[in-house]
Design an enzyme around this catalytic site. Structure first.
Site, PDB file in Angstrom:
ATOM      1  N   THR A   1     -21.485 -53.923  -4.194  1.00 35.86           N
ATOM      2  CA  THR A   1     -20.954 -55.214  -3.745  1.00 35.86           C
ATOM      3  C   THR A   1     -19.574 -55.058  -3.106  1.00 35.86           C
ATOM      4  OG1 THR A   1     -22.097 -56.147  -5.630  1.00 35.86           O
ATOM      5  CG2 THR A   1     -20.498 -57.569  -4.564  1.00 35.86           C
TER       6      THR A   1
ATOM      7  N   GLU B   1      -4.834 -52.217  -6.641  1.00 38.87           N
ATOM      8  CA  GLU B   1      -4.680 -53.684  -6.624  1.00 38.87           C
ATOM      9  C   GLU B   1      -5.937 -54.413  -7.105  1.00 38.87           C
ATOM     10  OE1 GLU B   1      -1.775 -55.700  -5.609  1.00 38.87           O
ATOM     11  OE2 GLU B   1      -3.111 -56.877  -6.862  1.00 38.87           O
TER      12      GLU B   1
ATOM     13  N   GLY C   1     -25.737 -65.228 -12.049  1.00 33.77           N
ATOM     14  CA  GLY C   1     -25.200 -63.934 -11.608  1.00 33.77           C
ATOM     15  C   GLY C   1     -23.737 -63.736 -11.986  1.00 33.77           C
TER      16      GLY C   1
ATOM     17  N   GLU D   1     -23.509 -60.078 -16.634  1.00 31.90           N
ATOM     18  CA  GLU D   1     -24.439 -58.955 -16.545  1.00 31.90           C
ATOM     19  C   GLU D   1     -25.580 -59.161 -17.543  1.00 31.90           C
ATOM     20  OE1 GLU D   1     -23.711 -56.126 -14.670  1.00 31.90           O
ATOM     21  OE2 GLU D   1     -21.659 -56.657 -14.120  1.00 31.90           O
TER      22      GLU D   1
ATOM     23  N   ASP E   1     -13.398 -55.930 -20.912  1.00 27.78           N
ATOM     24  CA  ASP E   1     -12.978 -55.952 -19.503  1.00 27.78           C
ATOM     25  C   ASP E   1     -11.546 -56.505 -19.396  1.00 27.78           C
ATOM     26  OD1 ASP E   1     -13.604 -56.033 -16.493  1.00 27.78           O
ATOM     27  OD2 ASP E   1     -13.081 -58.112 -16.908  1.00 27.78           O
TER      28      ASP E   1
ATOM     29  N   LYS F   1      -7.866 -54.656 -18.270  1.00 31.53           N
ATOM     30  CA  LYS F   1      -6.968 -55.238 -17.257  1.00 31.53           C
ATOM     31  C   LYS F   1      -5.563 -55.468 -17.821  1.00 31.53           C
ATOM     32  CE  LYS F   1     -10.810 -57.357 -14.778  1.00 31.53           C
ATOM     33  NZ  LYS F   1     -11.678 -58.537 -14.710  1.00 31.53           N
TER      34      LYS F   1
HETATM   35  N1  HSE Z   1     -16.750 -58.881 -14.913  1.00 35.62           N
HETATM   36  C1  HSE Z   1     -15.449 -59.276 -14.480  1.00 35.62           C
HETATM   37  C2  HSE Z   1     -15.243 -60.746 -14.724  1.00 35.62           C
HETATM   38  C3  HSE Z   1     -15.200 -59.008 -13.032  1.00 35.62           C
HETATM   39  O1  HSE Z   1     -16.126 -61.424 -15.219  1.00 35.62           O
HETATM   40  O2  HSE Z   1     -14.167 -61.221 -14.415  1.00 35.62           O
HETATM   41  C4  HSE Z   1     -14.900 -57.586 -12.739  1.00 35.62           C
HETATM   42  O3  HSE Z   1     -13.673 -57.225 -13.258  1.00 35.62           O
END
Ligand code: HSE
Length: 427
Positions: free
Chosen positions: A13, A128, A186, A189, A200, A204
Protein backbone atom coordinates in the site's frame (compact mmCIF):
# COMPACT_ATOMS: atom_id res chain seq x y z
CA UNK A 1 21.69 19.66 -10.45
CA UNK A 2 21.84 15.88 -10.90
CA UNK A 3 18.61 14.02 -10.10
CA UNK A 4 18.32 12.42 -6.65
CA UNK A 5 17.93 8.69 -7.24
CA UNK A 6 15.76 6.67 -4.92
CA UNK A 7 15.11 2.93 -4.79
CA UNK A 8 11.93 1.58 -3.23
CA UNK A 9 11.90 -1.83 -1.55
CA UNK A 10 8.37 -3.11 -0.90
CA UNK A 11 5.48 -2.19 -3.15
CA UNK A 12 2.46 -2.73 -0.91
CA UNK A 13 0.00 0.00 0.00
CA UNK A 14 2.60 2.57 1.06
CA UNK A 15 5.18 1.66 -1.61
CA UNK A 16 2.57 2.09 -4.36
CA UNK A 17 1.55 5.41 -2.82
CA UNK A 18 5.16 6.64 -2.88
CA UNK A 19 5.56 5.69 -6.56
CA UNK A 20 2.27 7.42 -7.43
CA UNK A 21 3.15 10.58 -5.49
CA UNK A 22 6.62 10.83 -7.01
CA UNK A 23 5.12 10.44 -10.49
CA UNK A 24 2.00 12.61 -10.12
CA UNK A 25 3.73 15.49 -8.35
CA UNK A 26 7.12 15.17 -10.07
CA UNK A 27 7.14 18.58 -11.71
CA UNK A 28 5.70 20.33 -8.63
CA UNK A 29 8.43 18.80 -6.44
CA UNK A 30 11.12 19.76 -8.94
CA UNK A 31 9.79 23.33 -9.03
CA UNK A 32 9.74 23.50 -5.26
CA UNK A 33 13.15 22.03 -4.47
CA UNK A 34 15.05 22.71 -7.67
CA UNK A 35 16.00 19.08 -8.09
CA UNK A 36 14.45 16.08 -9.82
CA UNK A 37 13.63 12.95 -7.82
CA UNK A 38 14.21 9.87 -9.96
CA UNK A 39 12.96 6.37 -9.17
CA UNK A 40 16.07 4.16 -9.48
CA UNK A 41 14.25 0.89 -8.80
CA UNK A 42 11.18 -0.66 -7.26
CA UNK A 43 11.51 -4.10 -5.69
CA UNK A 44 8.75 -6.46 -4.65
CA UNK A 45 8.27 -10.23 -4.70
CA UNK A 46 5.19 -9.57 -6.82
CA UNK A 47 6.76 -7.87 -9.86
CA UNK A 48 3.34 -7.64 -11.52
CA UNK A 49 2.36 -4.99 -8.94
CA UNK A 50 5.45 -2.99 -9.89
CA UNK A 51 4.74 -3.32 -13.60
CA UNK A 52 1.18 -2.06 -13.10
CA UNK A 53 2.62 1.17 -11.66
CA UNK A 54 4.42 1.79 -14.94
CA UNK A 55 7.95 1.02 -13.69
CA UNK A 56 10.11 -0.24 -16.61
CA UNK A 57 11.40 -3.82 -16.49
CA UNK A 58 15.05 -2.74 -16.11
CA UNK A 59 14.15 -0.94 -12.88
CA UNK A 60 12.00 -3.76 -11.49
CA UNK A 61 13.44 -6.30 -9.04
CA UNK A 62 11.85 -9.20 -7.19
CA UNK A 63 14.24 -8.88 -4.26
CA UNK A 64 15.17 -5.70 -2.38
CA UNK A 65 18.64 -6.96 -1.45
CA UNK A 66 19.49 -7.71 -5.08
CA UNK A 67 18.19 -4.28 -6.08
CA UNK A 68 20.85 -2.65 -3.89
CA UNK A 69 23.36 -3.28 -6.67
CA UNK A 70 21.51 -0.62 -8.71
CA UNK A 71 22.89 2.94 -8.63
CA UNK A 72 20.96 5.07 -6.15
CA UNK A 73 21.38 7.72 -3.44
CA UNK A 74 18.71 6.50 -1.02
CA UNK A 75 16.74 3.34 -0.34
CA UNK A 76 13.18 3.39 0.97
CA UNK A 77 12.37 0.35 3.10
CA UNK A 78 8.64 -0.41 3.02
CA UNK A 79 8.78 -4.17 3.52
CA UNK A 80 7.79 -4.13 7.19
CA UNK A 81 8.64 -6.68 9.86
CA UNK A 82 11.94 -6.95 11.65
CA UNK A 83 13.86 -9.62 9.72
CA UNK A 84 14.21 -9.00 5.95
CA UNK A 85 13.64 -5.25 6.48
CA UNK A 86 16.46 -5.09 9.03
CA UNK A 87 18.88 -6.93 6.75
CA UNK A 88 18.00 -4.63 3.88
CA UNK A 89 18.48 -1.46 5.94
CA UNK A 90 21.80 -2.67 7.35
CA UNK A 91 23.06 -3.62 3.92
CA UNK A 92 21.97 -0.30 2.38
CA UNK A 93 23.64 1.70 5.17
CA UNK A 94 26.87 -0.29 4.82
CA UNK A 95 26.82 0.55 1.11
CA UNK A 96 26.61 4.21 2.18
CA UNK A 97 23.09 4.80 0.93
CA UNK A 98 20.69 6.93 2.91
CA UNK A 99 17.64 5.01 4.15
CA UNK A 100 14.03 6.08 4.62
CA UNK A 101 11.70 3.77 6.55
CA UNK A 102 8.17 3.70 7.94
CA UNK A 103 9.00 0.73 10.16
CA UNK A 104 8.23 1.70 13.78
CA UNK A 105 8.52 -1.84 15.16
CA UNK A 106 12.05 -2.10 13.77
CA UNK A 107 13.04 1.36 15.03
CA UNK A 108 11.56 0.79 18.47
CA UNK A 109 13.53 -2.41 18.96
CA UNK A 110 16.69 -1.97 16.87
CA UNK A 111 16.78 1.79 16.24
CA UNK A 112 19.81 2.41 18.41
CA UNK A 113 22.03 -0.03 16.44
CA UNK A 114 20.69 1.16 13.08
CA UNK A 115 21.29 4.85 13.83
CA UNK A 116 24.83 4.05 15.02
CA UNK A 117 25.41 2.08 11.80
CA UNK A 118 24.12 5.01 9.71
CA UNK A 119 26.44 7.36 11.57
CA UNK A 120 29.43 5.04 11.13
CA UNK A 121 28.82 5.05 7.40
CA UNK A 122 28.22 8.78 7.11
CA UNK A 123 24.63 8.44 5.90
CA UNK A 124 21.20 9.16 7.32
CA UNK A 125 18.25 7.03 8.44
CA UNK A 126 14.96 8.95 8.19
CA UNK A 127 11.61 7.83 9.57
CA UNK A 128 8.86 10.47 9.34
CA UNK A 129 6.24 7.90 8.27
CA UNK A 130 6.88 5.66 11.28
CA UNK A 131 4.63 7.72 13.59
CA UNK A 132 1.33 9.41 12.82
CA UNK A 133 1.25 8.51 9.09
CA UNK A 134 0.95 11.80 7.22
CA UNK A 135 1.29 14.05 10.27
CA UNK A 136 4.78 15.63 10.32
CA UNK A 137 5.26 14.95 14.01
CA UNK A 138 8.86 13.69 13.75
CA UNK A 139 9.79 16.85 11.87
CA UNK A 140 8.03 18.90 14.53
CA UNK A 141 10.15 17.35 17.27
CA UNK A 142 13.35 17.34 15.26
CA UNK A 143 13.06 20.80 13.72
CA UNK A 144 10.25 23.10 14.77
CA UNK A 145 10.58 22.37 18.49
CA UNK A 146 14.30 21.59 18.54
CA UNK A 147 15.11 24.49 20.87
CA UNK A 148 12.64 23.38 23.52
CA UNK A 149 13.05 21.12 26.51
CA UNK A 150 10.14 18.74 25.92
CA UNK A 151 7.93 18.29 28.96
CA UNK A 152 5.37 15.83 27.69
CA UNK A 153 4.05 14.01 24.64
CA UNK A 154 0.45 12.76 24.54
CA UNK A 155 -0.63 10.89 21.45
CA UNK A 156 -3.59 9.13 19.93
CA UNK A 157 -1.29 7.16 17.68
CA UNK A 158 -3.35 4.20 16.56
CA UNK A 159 -6.25 4.73 14.16
CA UNK A 160 -7.67 1.23 14.52
CA UNK A 161 -8.23 1.50 18.26
CA UNK A 162 -9.40 5.08 17.99
CA UNK A 163 -12.02 3.98 15.45
CA UNK A 164 -13.16 1.13 17.74
CA UNK A 165 -13.34 3.40 20.80
CA UNK A 166 -15.24 6.05 18.86
CA UNK A 167 -17.80 3.45 17.72
CA UNK A 168 -18.15 2.05 21.25
CA UNK A 169 -18.68 5.58 22.60
CA UNK A 170 -21.09 6.83 19.96
CA UNK A 171 -23.15 3.67 19.45
CA UNK A 172 -22.85 2.00 22.87
CA UNK A 173 -21.69 -1.25 21.19
CA UNK A 174 -19.24 -3.71 22.73
CA UNK A 175 -15.59 -4.18 21.79
CA UNK A 176 -16.10 -7.34 19.70
CA UNK A 177 -18.86 -5.76 17.59
CA UNK A 178 -16.84 -2.60 16.98
CA UNK A 179 -13.76 -4.67 16.08
CA UNK A 180 -15.73 -6.72 13.53
CA UNK A 181 -16.98 -3.50 11.94
CA UNK A 182 -13.41 -2.13 11.81
CA UNK A 183 -12.27 -5.36 10.14
CA UNK A 184 -15.12 -5.20 7.63
CA UNK A 185 -14.10 -1.65 6.68
CA UNK A 186 -10.42 -2.59 6.38
CA UNK A 187 -9.36 -0.49 9.41
CA UNK A 188 -8.34 -3.54 11.46
CA UNK A 189 -6.20 -6.52 10.45
CA UNK A 190 -7.54 -10.10 10.48
CA UNK A 191 -5.21 -10.57 13.48
CA UNK A 192 -5.76 -7.27 15.29
CA UNK A 193 -3.47 -7.98 18.27
CA UNK A 194 -0.74 -5.49 17.39
CA UNK A 195 -3.24 -2.64 17.29
CA UNK A 196 -5.84 -3.52 19.92
CA UNK A 197 -3.36 -4.65 22.55
CA UNK A 198 -1.50 -1.35 22.23
CA UNK A 199 1.81 -2.58 20.74
CA UNK A 200 1.63 -0.46 17.60
CA UNK A 201 1.11 2.67 19.72
CA UNK A 202 3.92 1.48 22.02
CA UNK A 203 6.35 1.28 19.09
CA UNK A 204 5.36 4.79 18.07
CA UNK A 205 5.66 6.39 21.51
CA UNK A 206 9.05 4.66 21.90
CA UNK A 207 10.23 6.41 18.73
CA UNK A 208 8.79 9.80 19.78
CA UNK A 209 10.21 9.49 23.31
CA UNK A 210 13.72 8.82 22.01
CA UNK A 211 13.55 12.01 19.98
CA UNK A 212 11.89 14.09 22.67
CA UNK A 213 13.88 13.09 25.73
CA UNK A 214 17.41 12.35 24.43
CA UNK A 215 17.31 8.77 25.66
CA UNK A 216 16.80 5.61 23.62
CA UNK A 217 13.44 4.12 24.50
CA UNK A 218 12.58 0.59 23.37
CA UNK A 219 9.21 -1.16 23.28
CA UNK A 220 10.22 -3.10 26.40
CA UNK A 221 10.50 0.24 28.28
CA UNK A 222 6.86 1.08 27.52
CA UNK A 223 4.05 0.04 29.87
CA UNK A 224 1.36 -1.30 27.53
CA UNK A 225 -2.28 -2.17 28.06
CA UNK A 226 -4.77 -2.58 25.22
CA UNK A 227 -8.47 -1.86 24.87
CA UNK A 228 -9.94 -5.37 24.61
CA UNK A 229 -11.34 -5.50 28.14
CA UNK A 230 -13.13 -2.14 27.92
CA UNK A 231 -16.90 -2.29 28.18
CA UNK A 232 -19.53 0.13 26.87
CA UNK A 233 -20.67 0.37 30.51
CA UNK A 234 -17.38 2.00 31.61
CA UNK A 235 -17.32 4.28 28.59
CA UNK A 236 -20.89 5.39 29.39
CA UNK A 237 -20.31 5.88 33.13
CA UNK A 238 -17.07 7.78 32.49
CA UNK A 239 -18.89 10.19 30.19
CA UNK A 240 -22.27 10.53 31.86
CA UNK A 241 -21.15 10.62 35.48
CA UNK A 242 -17.61 12.04 35.38
CA UNK A 243 -17.30 13.90 32.05
CA UNK A 244 -14.46 11.76 30.68
CA UNK A 245 -13.89 10.24 27.25
CA UNK A 246 -11.83 7.04 26.93
CA UNK A 247 -8.88 7.09 24.51
CA UNK A 248 -5.95 4.73 23.97
CA UNK A 249 -3.43 7.38 24.95
CA UNK A 250 0.33 7.09 24.47
CA UNK A 251 2.02 9.15 27.15
CA UNK A 252 5.62 10.12 27.61
CA UNK A 253 6.56 12.63 30.29
CA UNK A 254 9.12 13.43 32.91
CA UNK A 255 7.80 13.04 36.44
CA UNK A 256 10.03 13.50 39.50
CA UNK A 257 13.10 13.46 37.22
CA UNK A 258 12.19 10.07 35.69
CA UNK A 259 10.66 9.29 32.32
CA UNK A 260 7.23 7.62 32.25
CA UNK A 261 6.38 5.97 28.94
CA UNK A 262 3.00 4.27 28.76
CA UNK A 263 0.13 3.28 26.48
CA UNK A 264 -3.22 2.38 28.01
CA UNK A 265 -6.92 3.22 27.88
CA UNK A 266 -7.07 6.60 29.54
CA UNK A 267 -9.97 8.73 30.68
CA UNK A 268 -9.49 12.34 29.62
CA UNK A 269 -11.76 15.36 30.14
CA UNK A 270 -14.43 15.45 27.43
CA UNK A 271 -13.76 19.13 26.74
CA UNK A 272 -10.05 18.56 26.05
CA UNK A 273 -9.14 18.88 22.38
CA UNK A 274 -7.78 15.30 22.25
CA UNK A 275 -11.22 14.01 23.30
CA UNK A 276 -12.64 15.21 19.99
CA UNK A 277 -10.12 13.27 17.89
CA UNK A 278 -12.38 10.55 16.53
CA UNK A 279 -12.49 7.69 14.05
CA UNK A 280 -9.24 6.66 12.40
CA UNK A 281 -7.61 10.05 12.96
CA UNK A 282 -4.41 10.45 14.99
CA UNK A 283 -3.29 13.42 17.04
CA UNK A 284 -0.27 14.29 19.08
CA UNK A 285 0.09 16.97 21.70
CA UNK A 286 3.65 18.03 22.46
CA UNK A 287 4.51 20.42 25.24
CA UNK A 288 7.79 22.31 25.17
CA UNK A 289 9.15 24.63 27.85
CA UNK A 290 9.21 27.71 25.60
CA UNK A 291 6.54 26.98 23.01
CA UNK A 292 3.93 25.60 25.44
CA UNK A 293 1.41 23.13 24.05
CA UNK A 294 1.36 22.31 20.33
CA UNK A 295 -1.03 19.96 18.55
CA UNK A 296 -0.68 17.85 15.39
CA UNK A 297 -3.69 16.17 13.81
CA UNK A 298 -4.33 14.11 10.69
CA UNK A 299 -4.54 10.70 9.09
CA UNK A 300 -2.24 8.23 10.79
CA UNK A 301 -2.31 5.54 8.13
CA UNK A 302 -3.24 4.75 4.55
CA UNK A 303 -1.59 4.89 1.16
CA UNK A 304 -1.60 8.63 0.51
CA UNK A 305 -0.90 10.10 3.99
CA UNK A 306 1.95 7.66 4.64
CA UNK A 307 3.40 8.24 1.17
CA UNK A 308 3.30 11.98 1.88
CA UNK A 309 5.53 11.44 4.93
CA UNK A 310 7.95 9.11 3.13
CA UNK A 311 8.36 11.60 0.29
CA UNK A 312 9.10 14.42 2.75
CA UNK A 313 12.08 12.38 3.99
CA UNK A 314 13.26 11.68 0.43
CA UNK A 315 13.07 15.41 -0.31
CA UNK A 316 15.00 16.27 2.86
CA UNK A 317 17.78 13.97 1.69
CA UNK A 318 17.69 15.38 -1.83
CA UNK A 319 18.17 18.83 -0.28
CA UNK A 320 21.14 17.62 1.76
CA UNK A 321 19.34 17.72 5.11
CA UNK A 322 20.56 14.54 6.73
CA UNK A 323 19.84 15.47 10.37
CA UNK A 324 18.00 12.49 11.77
CA UNK A 325 18.22 11.97 15.54
CA UNK A 326 19.57 14.25 18.28
CA UNK A 327 23.31 14.11 18.98
CA UNK A 328 22.72 13.36 22.65
CA UNK A 329 21.35 9.95 21.68
CA UNK A 330 24.86 8.88 20.76
CA UNK A 331 26.12 9.60 24.28
CA UNK A 332 25.47 7.87 27.60
CA UNK A 333 21.86 7.51 28.72
CA UNK A 334 20.98 9.47 31.85
CA UNK A 335 17.24 9.66 32.28
CA UNK A 336 15.81 6.74 34.25
CA UNK A 337 12.58 5.15 33.07
CA UNK A 338 9.94 4.72 35.79
CA UNK A 339 8.63 1.28 36.68
CA UNK A 340 4.83 1.05 36.15
CA UNK A 341 4.35 0.49 39.90
CA UNK A 342 5.70 3.99 40.48
CA UNK A 343 3.23 5.81 38.19
CA UNK A 344 1.14 8.38 39.99
CA UNK A 345 -2.31 8.92 38.52
CA UNK A 346 -5.94 9.41 39.37
CA UNK A 347 -7.92 6.23 38.90
CA UNK A 348 -11.39 5.12 37.86
CA UNK A 349 -12.43 1.97 39.72
CA UNK A 350 -15.54 -0.09 39.00
CA UNK A 351 -16.32 -2.69 41.62
CA UNK A 352 -18.99 -5.30 41.02
CA UNK A 353 -20.52 -5.62 44.45
CA UNK A 354 -23.52 -7.13 46.19
CA UNK A 355 -26.08 -4.45 46.93
CA UNK A 356 -25.93 -4.58 50.74
CA UNK A 357 -25.52 -2.05 53.53
CA UNK A 358 -21.88 -1.47 54.49
CA UNK A 359 -20.28 -2.43 51.15
CA UNK A 360 -19.02 1.09 50.42
CA UNK A 361 -17.61 1.33 53.92
CA UNK A 362 -15.66 -1.93 53.52
CA UNK A 363 -14.22 -0.83 50.15
CA UNK A 364 -13.45 2.60 51.62
CA UNK A 365 -11.65 1.07 54.59
CA UNK A 366 -9.23 -0.85 52.33
CA UNK A 367 -8.58 2.21 50.15
CA UNK A 368 -7.94 4.35 53.23
CA UNK A 369 -5.41 1.84 54.57
CA UNK A 370 -3.45 2.23 51.33
CA UNK A 371 -3.70 6.00 51.58
CA UNK A 372 -5.94 6.27 48.51
CA UNK A 373 -8.29 9.21 48.65
CA UNK A 374 -11.71 8.89 47.00
CA UNK A 375 -12.80 11.81 44.86
CA UNK A 376 -16.27 10.67 43.84
CA UNK A 377 -18.30 7.52 44.42
CA UNK A 378 -21.62 6.29 43.11
CA UNK A 379 -23.69 3.18 42.68
CA UNK A 380 -25.42 2.43 39.37
CA UNK A 381 -28.90 0.89 39.78
CA UNK A 382 -30.39 -1.24 42.55
CA UNK A 383 -30.39 -5.07 42.83
CA UNK A 384 -32.04 -6.61 45.85
CA UNK A 385 -30.30 -9.95 45.28
CA UNK A 386 -27.70 -9.44 42.58
CA UNK A 387 -24.60 -7.32 42.10
CA UNK A 388 -24.30 -3.69 41.01
CA UNK A 389 -21.52 -1.53 39.65
CA UNK A 390 -20.04 0.66 42.38
CA UNK A 391 -17.84 3.26 40.74
CA UNK A 392 -15.22 5.57 42.19
CA UNK A 393 -12.65 8.04 40.99
CA UNK A 394 -9.62 8.71 43.17
CA UNK A 395 -7.28 11.61 43.77
CA UNK A 396 -3.73 10.97 42.49
CA UNK A 397 -2.34 7.76 43.97
CA UNK A 398 0.60 5.45 43.31
CA UNK A 399 -0.26 2.55 40.98
CA UNK A 400 1.42 0.04 43.31
CA UNK A 401 -0.87 0.98 46.21
CA UNK A 402 -3.95 0.95 44.00
CA UNK A 403 -3.10 -2.52 42.73
CA UNK A 404 -2.56 -3.86 46.25
CA UNK A 405 -5.81 -2.33 47.48
CA UNK A 406 -7.74 -3.82 44.56
CA UNK A 407 -6.24 -7.27 45.21
CA UNK A 408 -7.55 -7.05 48.77
CA UNK A 409 -10.93 -5.64 47.79
CA UNK A 410 -11.45 -8.35 45.19
CA UNK A 411 -11.12 -10.94 47.97
CA UNK A 412 -14.03 -9.42 49.97
CA UNK A 413 -17.11 -11.68 50.05
CA UNK A 414 -19.29 -8.84 48.74
CA UNK A 415 -17.25 -8.43 45.53
CA UNK A 416 -18.39 -10.80 42.79
CA UNK A 417 -16.09 -9.97 39.85
CA UNK A 418 -12.56 -8.60 39.38
CA UNK A 419 -12.54 -4.81 39.62
CA UNK A 420 -12.09 -2.80 36.44
CA UNK A 421 -9.37 -0.15 36.71
CA UNK A 422 -8.58 2.72 34.32
CA UNK A 423 -6.10 5.58 34.70
CA UNK A 424 -7.29 9.17 34.36
CA UNK A 425 -5.19 11.95 32.82
CA UNK A 426 -6.47 15.44 33.55
CA UNK A 427 -4.21 16.92 30.81
N1 HSE B 1 -2.28 0.05 12.27
C1 HSE B 1 -1.96 1.42 12.50
C2 HSE B 1 -3.16 2.16 13.00
C3 HSE B 1 -1.46 2.12 11.27
O1 HSE B 1 -4.23 1.59 13.16
O2 HSE B 1 -3.03 3.35 13.25
C4 HSE B 1 -0.05 1.81 10.95
O3 HSE B 1 0.80 2.35 11.89
Amino acid sequence: MTPFRVGIAGCGTVGSGVVKLLKENASLIEKRIGRKIEIAFVADRDTEKVRKLGIPADKTYNDGLKALSAECDAVVELIGGTTVAKRLIEEALKRKKHVVTANKALLADFGRDLFFLARENGVSLKFEASVGGGIPVIKALREGLVGNRIKAVYGILNGTTNYILTEMTEKGIDFETALKEAQRLGYAEADPTLDVEGFDAAHKIAVLSSLAFCRWVKTENVYVKGISDLTPLDIEIAKEEFGYVVKLLAISKVTDGNLEVRVHPTMIPEDHILASVNGVFNACLIEGDFVGETLYYGKGAGEKPTASAVVSDIIDLALGNSYSVPECLFKEEELKISEPDEFISSFYLRFTALDRPGVLARIGEVLARYNISIRMALQKGRQIKGAVPVVMTTHPARKREVQKAIEEIDKLDVIVKPTFVCMIEEL
